[in-house]
Design a protein around this motif. Structure first.
Motif, PDB file in Angstrom:
ATOM      1  N   GLN A 217     -29.953  54.768 -15.124  1.00 32.92           N
ATOM      2  CA  GLN A 217     -30.778  54.490 -13.940  1.00 32.92           C
ATOM      3  C   GLN A 217     -31.710  53.307 -14.182  1.00 32.92           C
ATOM      4  OE1 GLN A 217     -29.852  57.879 -14.278  1.00 32.92           O
ATOM      5  NE2 GLN A 217     -28.640  57.282 -12.499  1.00 32.92           N
ATOM      6  N   LYS A 218     -32.154  53.154 -15.425  1.00 33.65           N
ATOM      7  CA  LYS A 218     -33.114  52.076 -15.705  1.00 33.65           C
ATOM      8  C   LYS A 218     -32.438  50.775 -16.126  1.00 33.65           C
ATOM      9  CE  LYS A 218     -37.168  54.640 -17.420  1.00 33.65           C
ATOM     10  NZ  LYS A 218     -37.972  54.808 -18.650  1.00 33.65           N
ATOM     11  N   CYS A 219     -31.242  50.836 -16.707  1.00 32.63           N
ATOM     12  CA  CYS A 219     -30.598  49.641 -17.267  1.00 32.63           C
ATOM     13  C   CYS A 219     -30.233  48.642 -16.167  1.00 32.63           C
ATOM     14  CB  CYS A 219     -29.346  50.063 -18.044  1.00 32.63           C
ATOM     15  SG  CYS A 219     -28.419  48.657 -18.678  1.00 32.63           S
ATOM     16  N   THR A 220     -30.603  47.371 -16.387  1.00 28.03           N
ATOM     17  CA  THR A 220     -30.276  46.312 -15.403  1.00 28.03           C
ATOM     18  C   THR A 220     -29.119  45.439 -15.879  1.00 28.03           C
ATOM     19  OG1 THR A 220     -31.847  44.815 -16.465  1.00 28.03           O
ATOM     20  CG2 THR A 220     -32.695  46.170 -14.644  1.00 28.03           C
ATOM     21  N   GLY A 221     -28.580  45.729 -17.064  1.00 26.03           N
ATOM     22  CA  GLY A 221     -27.460  44.939 -17.588  1.00 26.03           C
ATOM     23  C   GLY A 221     -27.852  43.557 -18.072  1.00 26.03           C
ATOM     24  N   ASP A 237     -20.700  47.119 -19.765  1.00 26.32           N
ATOM     25  CA  ASP A 237     -19.614  47.637 -18.936  1.00 26.32           C
ATOM     26  C   ASP A 237     -19.482  46.700 -17.735  1.00 26.32           C
ATOM     27  OD1 ASP A 237     -18.260  49.034 -16.881  1.00 26.32           O
ATOM     28  OD2 ASP A 237     -18.721  50.938 -17.869  1.00 26.32           O
ATOM     29  N   SER A 238     -18.386  45.942 -17.708  1.00 25.52           N
ATOM     30  CA  SER A 238     -18.276  44.882 -16.682  1.00 25.52           C
ATOM     31  C   SER A 238     -18.189  45.470 -15.278  1.00 25.52           C
ATOM     32  CB  SER A 238     -17.091  43.971 -16.971  1.00 25.52           C
ATOM     33  OG  SER A 238     -15.937  44.757 -17.127  1.00 25.52           O
ATOM     34  N   LYS A 239     -17.656  46.668 -15.152  1.00 26.65           N
ATOM     35  CA  LYS A 239     -17.537  47.259 -13.804  1.00 26.65           C
ATOM     36  C   LYS A 239     -18.899  47.721 -13.293  1.00 26.65           C
ATOM     37  CE  LYS A 239     -12.804  48.881 -13.620  1.00 26.65           C
ATOM     38  NZ  LYS A 239     -12.149  49.813 -14.514  1.00 26.65           N
ATOM     39  N   LEU A 240     -19.612  48.452 -14.146  1.00 26.65           N
ATOM     40  CA  LEU A 240     -20.881  49.035 -13.699  1.00 26.65           C
ATOM     41  C   LEU A 240     -22.075  48.104 -13.932  1.00 26.65           C
ATOM     42  CD1 LEU A 240     -20.385  52.692 -14.993  1.00 26.65           C
ATOM     43  CD2 LEU A 240     -20.110  51.849 -12.664  1.00 26.65           C
ATOM     44  N   GLY A 241     -21.879  47.087 -14.781  1.00 23.59           N
ATOM     45  CA  GLY A 241     -22.973  46.150 -15.057  1.00 23.59           C
ATOM     46  C   GLY A 241     -24.118  46.782 -15.839  1.00 23.59           C
ATOM     47  N   ILE A 242     -23.786  47.739 -16.687  1.00 24.45           N
ATOM     48  CA  ILE A 242     -24.821  48.348 -17.539  1.00 24.45           C
ATOM     49  C   ILE A 242     -24.329  48.396 -18.995  1.00 24.45           C
ATOM     50  CG2 ILE A 242     -25.923  49.787 -15.768  1.00 24.45           C
ATOM     51  CD1 ILE A 242     -24.245  52.130 -16.876  1.00 24.45           C
ATOM     52  N   ALA A 243     -25.268  48.624 -19.913  1.00 24.18           N
ATOM     53  CA  ALA A 243     -24.917  48.657 -21.339  1.00 24.18           C
ATOM     54  C   ALA A 243     -24.306  50.003 -21.710  1.00 24.18           C
ATOM     55  CB  ALA A 243     -26.169  48.401 -22.162  1.00 24.18           C
ATOM     56  N   ARG A 244     -23.422  49.946 -22.691  1.00 24.83           N
ATOM     57  CA  ARG A 244     -22.797  51.165 -23.236  1.00 24.83           C
ATOM     58  C   ARG A 244     -22.893  51.122 -24.754  1.00 24.83           C
ATOM     59  NH1 ARG A 244     -21.904  54.665 -19.268  1.00 24.83           N
ATOM     60  NH2 ARG A 244     -20.560  53.920 -17.626  1.00 24.83           N
ATOM     61  N   VAL A 255     -33.369  49.372 -32.985  1.00 24.76           N
ATOM     62  CA  VAL A 255     -33.635  47.957 -32.694  1.00 24.76           C
ATOM     63  C   VAL A 255     -33.452  47.674 -31.206  1.00 24.76           C
ATOM     64  CG1 VAL A 255     -32.770  45.610 -33.057  1.00 24.76           C
ATOM     65  CG2 VAL A 255     -33.086  47.124 -35.006  1.00 24.76           C
ATOM     66  N   CYS A 256     -32.406  48.228 -30.611  1.00 24.36           N
ATOM     67  CA  CYS A 256     -32.156  47.990 -29.181  1.00 24.36           C
ATOM     68  C   CYS A 256     -33.306  48.540 -28.349  1.00 24.36           C
ATOM     69  CB  CYS A 256     -30.837  48.632 -28.759  1.00 24.36           C
ATOM     70  SG  CYS A 256     -30.704  50.376 -29.199  1.00 24.36           S
ATOM     71  N   SER A 257     -33.750  49.718 -28.690  1.00 22.75           N
ATOM     72  CA  SER A 257     -34.817  50.348 -27.924  1.00 22.75           C
ATOM     73  C   SER A 257     -36.130  49.569 -28.036  1.00 22.75           C
ATOM     74  CB  SER A 257     -34.907  51.777 -28.427  1.00 22.75           C
ATOM     75  OG  SER A 257     -36.128  52.277 -28.393  1.00 22.75           O
ATOM     76  N   ARG A 258     -36.389  48.996 -29.233  1.00 24.73           N
ATOM     77  CA  ARG A 258     -37.603  48.178 -29.421  1.00 24.73           C
ATOM     78  C   ARG A 258     -37.588  46.942 -28.541  1.00 24.73           C
ATOM     79  NH1 ARG A 258     -36.834  48.376 -35.465  1.00 24.73           N
ATOM     80  NH2 ARG A 258     -36.568  46.122 -35.496  1.00 24.73           N
ATOM     81  N   ASN A 259     -36.385  46.451 -28.199  1.00 28.78           N
ATOM     82  CA  ASN A 259     -36.272  45.164 -27.519  1.00 28.78           C
ATOM     83  C   ASN A 259     -35.900  45.261 -26.044  1.00 28.78           C
ATOM     84  OD1 ASN A 259     -36.462  42.749 -29.591  1.00 28.78           O
ATOM     85  ND2 ASN A 259     -35.492  44.459 -30.643  1.00 28.78           N
ATOM     86  N   CYS A 260     -35.562  46.429 -25.562  1.00 27.17           N
ATOM     87  CA  CYS A 260     -35.141  46.541 -24.157  1.00 27.17           C
ATOM     88  C   CYS A 260     -36.327  46.293 -23.224  1.00 27.17           C
ATOM     89  CB  CYS A 260     -34.573  47.932 -23.883  1.00 27.17           C
ATOM     90  SG  CYS A 260     -34.230  48.197 -22.137  1.00 27.17           S
ATOM     91  N   GLU A 262     -36.624  46.948 -20.159  1.00 30.29           N
ATOM     92  CA  GLU A 262     -36.760  47.967 -19.108  1.00 30.29           C
ATOM     93  C   GLU A 262     -37.090  49.343 -19.679  1.00 30.29           C
ATOM     94  OE1 GLU A 262     -36.685  46.954 -16.084  1.00 30.29           O
ATOM     95  OE2 GLU A 262     -35.957  44.936 -16.567  1.00 30.29           O
ATOM     96  N   ASP A 263     -37.295  49.423 -20.976  1.00 29.52           N
ATOM     97  CA  ASP A 263     -37.542  50.724 -21.610  1.00 29.52           C
ATOM     98  C   ASP A 263     -36.433  51.726 -21.239  1.00 29.52           C
ATOM     99  OD1 ASP A 263     -38.940  52.420 -23.212  1.00 29.52           O
ATOM    100  OD2 ASP A 263     -40.330  53.090 -21.655  1.00 29.52           O
ATOM    101  N   ALA A 264     -35.193  51.211 -21.304  1.00 28.58           N
ATOM    102  CA  ALA A 264     -34.056  52.015 -20.830  1.00 28.58           C
ATOM    103  C   ALA A 264     -33.269  52.662 -21.968  1.00 28.58           C
ATOM    104  CB  ALA A 264     -33.119  51.128 -20.003  1.00 28.58           C
ATOM    105  N   ILE A 265     -33.784  52.570 -23.213  1.00 33.71           N
ATOM    106  CA  ILE A 265     -33.009  53.119 -24.332  1.00 33.71           C
ATOM    107  C   ILE A 265     -33.846  54.124 -25.110  1.00 33.71           C
ATOM    108  CG2 ILE A 265     -31.608  52.575 -26.351  1.00 33.71           C
ATOM    109  CD1 ILE A 265     -31.336  49.738 -25.348  1.00 33.71           C
TER     110      ILE A 265
END
Ligand code: SF4
Ligand code: SF4
Length: 276
Positions: A217-221, A237-244, A255-260, A262-265
């Protein structure tokens, strides 16, 4: 709870069991012998060190090599990925174990960067609680100066490092199960990680206790997490436009969560079941 926590954690994660940071354990004969041999080592630095490391990594695996390496790690060393929050918890325990304002944390050069990059003045690794008992005996370890810090000073440095670069924290039992060291790793040159990849066993470099999840819900891709993940575990994910996230490739480093942006991880939500 991982096997190591069951053996050494007394109901907690192994590196948060205060006995494992105690002076009593740090000065046991077993830990003293191992720590002294560890800090007495010298390795070639720069191009020589890098080529010698890469030639070891590229060498075919010998028939009994996995068993020998497994035995050695089980007996002497346990490296495990931890999140920034967990490093701060370890440093807080150092405060409890030492006198107020005591410079109980020592920062010294990273042996992996030293051998691969020749940057012996780069201070990345932290010896915690009573490791300084040993580093003071080897002031020329890797040719770099050591810095003695209070746990609060070390915590500030860790937070700044984590904000500045996609480093991966790892805690090490420096002589089982003494919590002697926290590394801030560059995965391109990290010896234990390369050792794990080469041999196909988890012992040299264990994943963290956590699986990491994307909040769809939070990920903007935006793709920031794809760029910073040191393990190549995220794709868009090219169809949904969000990270997987690929849970097999993910080490739960955060590391991903520290840098997102949108605070999406969420990197400390779910407990990991397997290390592979
Ligand atoms: S950094 Fe955050 S918002 Fe950007 S793609 Fe990754 S999870 Fe989504
Ligand atoms: S997906 Fe995130 S937590 Fe997993 S390895 Fe990559 S950066 Fe670390």
């Amino acid at each position: 709870m991982c096997e190591y926590c069951v053996q050494h954690g007394a109901g907690k994660r192994w590196f948060l069991n205060v006995r494992n940071l105690s002076k009593e354990l740090a000065t046991s004969d077993f830990v003293r012998d191992f720590a002294e041999s560890y800090f007495a080592r010298n390795v070639p630095s720069g191009p020589d060190g890098f080529s010698s490391m890469m030639s070891r990594i590229a060498r075919p695996v010998l028939p009994d090599e996995k068993e020998r390496v497994l035995d050695r790690y089980k007996k002497y060393l346990h490296h495990q990925v931890v999140t920034t929050r967990e490093v701060l918890e370890i440093l807080k325990l150092c405060s409890a174990e030492t006198e107020e304002d005591e410079r109980s944390v020592v920062r010294f050069p990273c042996i992996c960067r030293h051998s691969a990059l020749g940057k012996e003045k780069m201070l990345h690794c932290f010896g915690v609680a009573f490791t300084s008992l040993y580093t003071r005996q080897f002031p020329d370890y890797l040719g770099g100066k050591h810095e003695y810090l209070t746990p609060d000073e070390a915590s500030d440095i860790v937070v700044n490092m984590a904000n500045d670069a996609p480093i991966v924290h790892a805690v090490s039992a420096l002589g089982v199960p003494y919590v002697g060291m926290v590394c801030n790793c560059d995965m391109d040159v990290c010896h234990p990680y390369l050792h794990r990849l080469r041999l196909g066993i988890s012992e040299p470099f264990h994943k963290s206790h956590y699986l990491t999840e994307i909040n769809e819900q939070k990920c903007t891709g935006c793709g920031v997490c794809v760029q910073v993940c040191p393990f190549g575990a995220i794709h868009l994910d090219s169809k949904l436009g969000i990270a997987r996230i690929n849970p097999v490739k993910c080490y739960g480093c955060g590391v991903c969560s520290r840098n997102c942006p949108e605070d999406a991880i969420e990197s400390e939500k779910e407990l990991r079941v397997t290390d592979f």
